[in-house]
Design an enzyme around this catalytic site. Structure first.
Site, PDB file in Angstrom:
ATOM      1  CG  ASP A 235      24.598  23.824   9.274  1.00  0.00           C
ATOM      2  OD1 ASP A 235      25.347  22.850   9.198  1.00  0.00           O
ATOM      3  OD2 ASP A 235      24.968  25.018   9.257  1.00  0.00           O
TER       4      ASP A 235
HETATM    5  N1  URA Z   1      27.920  26.291   5.644  1.00  0.00           N
HETATM    6  C1  URA Z   1      27.224  26.301   6.787  1.00  0.00           C
HETATM    7  O1  URA Z   1      27.595  26.998   7.728  1.00  0.00           O
HETATM    8  N2  URA Z   1      26.117  25.565   6.873  1.00  0.00           N
HETATM    9  C2  URA Z   1      25.649  24.815   5.862  1.00  0.00           C
HETATM   10  O2  URA Z   1      24.615  24.155   5.995  1.00  0.00           O
HETATM   11  C3  URA Z   1      26.386  24.811   4.672  1.00  0.00           C
HETATM   12  C4  URA Z   1      27.517  25.554   4.590  1.00  0.00           C
END
Ligand code: URA
Length: 248
Positions: free
Chosen positions: A106
């Site tokens: 993310d």
């Molecule tokens: N889990 C998440 O919530 N975000 C990420 O970027 C990777 C794994």
């Protein structure tokens, strides 16, 4: 018997070890191994799978492939291109050859991300059936109870189905080390929220066998041949075993 693939001296010559004649001498002198066994003149290798070493050093047989390990800072998105011209992870590594991130973090998530032009490895690292482990440090709001930790370990119900078992350790009361082998969208954040604890910071600290505690946010380095090899083994393209369940 190694009787498939390209002649070893031809492969070595192409990789710059000298003329075919010179490479034949390397082989005849016992300086080359294939999958740990001393090679002989006449041996052939499958450049996709064989582990070839000259004088004990692993030979990268796919020189057009690059593999970077990036410590993604928060605020950078992990797609190759962005329709709104925002900064993406590929802007943090060399522009040539063209590379792509392996999976996504993310925008708010920090930590290790592999960026590469190796399509086969990308496919395997991101495909759920290969189940490569990813480890995260998640700072959460509040202090998860033992019951909450147990729930996270055993699997929580998310809107796209239950999560698989995970390894969960409370490093500090509000800091969890979470190891999962699925790669669903915002999975760690959603898992924590499902047990009542919003994630306030999320950092990926390991991808299968690859770790790096020194790489600073925004920095990248090339993965070593041994690291690429260990990833290939973890997803079953290497020849030291591995396979679908090797990483669980
Ligand atoms: N889990 C998440 O919530 N975000 C990420 O970027 C990777 C794994």
């Amino acid at each position: 018997m190694i009787d498939e693939g390209e002649r070893l001296q031809k492969v070595l010559a192409r990789l710059g070890f000298g003329s075919r004649r010179v490479c034949e001498d390397l082989i005849a002198d016992g300086r080359v191994t294939i999958n740990g066994r001393v090679a002989e003149l006449g041996n052939r290798v499958d450049v996709e799978t064989a582990l070839v070493e000259v004088d004990g050093a692993v030979v990268g047989m796919k020189p057009h492939l690059v593999h970077y390990l990036l410590n993604k800072p928060a605020g950078v998105i992990s797609t190759a291109e962005d329709t709104h011209d925002r900064r993406t992870v590929v802007h943090l590594v060399p522009a040539e050859p063209r590379v792509f991130p392996v999976g996504r973090l993310d925008a708010d998530t920090e930590g290790l991300l592999i960026v590469t032009n190796d399509g086969e490895l990308t496919h395997r690292l991101t495909h759920p059936s290969f189940g490569i482990e990813k480890e995260y440090l998640a700072e959460v709001k509040g202090v998860p109870s033992r019951a909450a930790l147990r729930e996270l370990r055993e699997g929580v119900e998310l809107e796209d189905g239950p999560t698989a078992r995970a390894r969960i350790t409370a490093v500090e009361p509000s800091l969890l080390r979470i190891t999962i082998h699925e790669g669903r969208n915002r999975q760690v954040r959603r898992m924590c929220e499902a047990v009542g604890h919003k994630v306030t910071r999320l950092v990926r600290t390991r991808i299968g066998p690859v770790v790096d505690r020194r790489l600073k946010p925004g920095e990248w380095r090339e993965l070593s041949r041994e690291e690429v090899r260990s990833l290939e083994v973890a997803v079953g393209t290497g020849n030291s075993g591995g396979g679908l369940d090797s990483d669980r």
